[in-house]
Design an enzyme around this catalytic site. Structure first.
Site, PDB file in Angstrom:
ATOM      1  N   ASN A  37      34.446  91.197  67.960  1.00 21.45           N
ATOM      2  CA  ASN A  37      33.668  92.018  67.030  1.00 21.45           C
ATOM      3  C   ASN A  37      32.555  91.148  66.464  1.00 21.45           C
ATOM      4  O   ASN A  37      32.692  89.932  66.389  1.00 21.45           O
ATOM      5  CB  ASN A  37      34.543  92.472  65.854  1.00 21.45           C
ATOM      6  CG  ASN A  37      35.567  93.510  66.251  1.00 21.45           C
ATOM      7  OD1 ASN A  37      35.796  93.765  67.425  1.00 21.45           O
ATOM      8  ND2 ASN A  37      36.188  94.100  65.253  1.00 21.45           N
ATOM      9  N   ARG A  38      31.500  91.781  66.024  1.00 18.59           N
ATOM     10  CA  ARG A  38      30.448  91.053  65.318  1.00 18.59           C
ATOM     11  C   ARG A  38      30.965  90.617  63.955  1.00 18.59           C
ATOM     12  O   ARG A  38      31.480  91.439  63.207  1.00 18.59           O
ATOM     13  CB  ARG A  38      29.274  91.988  65.039  1.00 18.59           C
ATOM     14  CG  ARG A  38      28.299  92.094  66.129  1.00 18.59           C
ATOM     15  CD  ARG A  38      27.121  92.943  65.659  1.00 18.59           C
ATOM     16  NE  ARG A  38      26.610  93.700  66.793  1.00 18.59           N
ATOM     17  CZ  ARG A  38      25.892  93.165  67.766  1.00 18.59           C
ATOM     18  NH1 ARG A  38      25.584  91.881  67.731  1.00 18.59           N
ATOM     19  NH2 ARG A  38      25.484  93.899  68.764  1.00 18.59           N
TER      20      ARG A  38
END
Ligand code: C5P
Length: 224
Positions: free
Chosen positions: A30-31
């Site tokens: 995930n960012r």
């Protein structure tokens, strides 16, 4: 350790993304810059807490004065969190990957003609839910985050109940907000009895306000 309202308290903080390997050179994630989790850990240390900081590969360095436990995957993060307990409070700011690759390859997957590789996923453990639902040794205060892009309050309220944590800091991470990777955050604190919107402020200010609330709450529960 600093003198302050959290002196003698152990607080666990998770931060950053997790990396789930596909093969030795590729991963899914995930960012997450790790900025908000790092700011929270720093604010807790400044108030005298002993902080265990379980972090994935973040963009920002961990703060001074914490015990850093560096991990890559969600499964490693869960193991590190369990090893760090007991704690008086726990803040789950990590952006944990919901899925891992079921069987990561030990060698780099080669491009072979026209055939595209397919990836089978397995579900990762939900670390926040696992700790929130502990029958014994649950921290007195468990705080999660909910990064949403639509119906932020409704989704975050349902998430708090489903996971079993005490508070959720809900934030709108729609691209137009500039929050993801930015210096500011706009959160709503959701507890069992209210949803309290905080003004948009720097991630350090969000961290300071949260750390103050944690200190107040632990002081009150200790008296009770
Ligand atoms: O379900 P969702 O990922 O939106 O939940 C976000 C909250 O749950 C965050 O506090 C995050 O750190 C935590 N979480 C976790 N383990 C997971 C997924 C999310 O601890 N596998």
């Amino acid at each position: 350790l600093a003198d302050g309202p959290l002196k003698g308290k152990h607080v666990l903080v998770t931060s950053g993304p997790t990396h789930e390997p596909i093969d030795p050179v590729r991963y899914i994630a995930n960012r997450s810059s790790g900025a908000q989790g790092t700011a929270i850990a720093k604010a807790l240390v400044a108030r005298g807490a002993h902080v265990t900081f379980v972090t994935g590969p973040a963009d920002v360095p961990p703060p001074h004065g914490v015990d850093v436990v560096s991990i890559q995957t969600a499964q490693e993060m869960l193991t590190a969190v369990q090893a760090a307990l007991p704690a008086d409070a726990a803040v789950f700011a990590a952006a944990v990957a919901d899925w891992r690759v079921e069987s990561a390859s030990d060698s780099k997957i080669k491009k072979s003609g026209k055939k595209l590789p397919t990836i089978a996923f397995a579900e990762n453990p939900d670390i926040l839910a696992t700790v929130s639902q502990l029958k014994t040794g649950r921290p007195a205060l468990v705080v999660g985050f909910a990064a949403e892009t639509d119906d932020v309050i409704a989704h975050a309220t349902a998430k708090r109940e489903r996971k079993g944590c005490d508070w959720i800091l809900a934030n709108d991470v729609s691209p137009e907000t500039g929050i993801m990777g930015g210096a500011e955050n706009a959160v709503t604190l959701i507890s069992a009895d209210k949803a309290e919107p905080w003004p948009r402020m720097g991630k350090d200010a969000v961290a300071a306000r949260l750390a103050d609330l944690i200190a107040e709450t632990l002081a009150t529960s200790a008296k009770g």
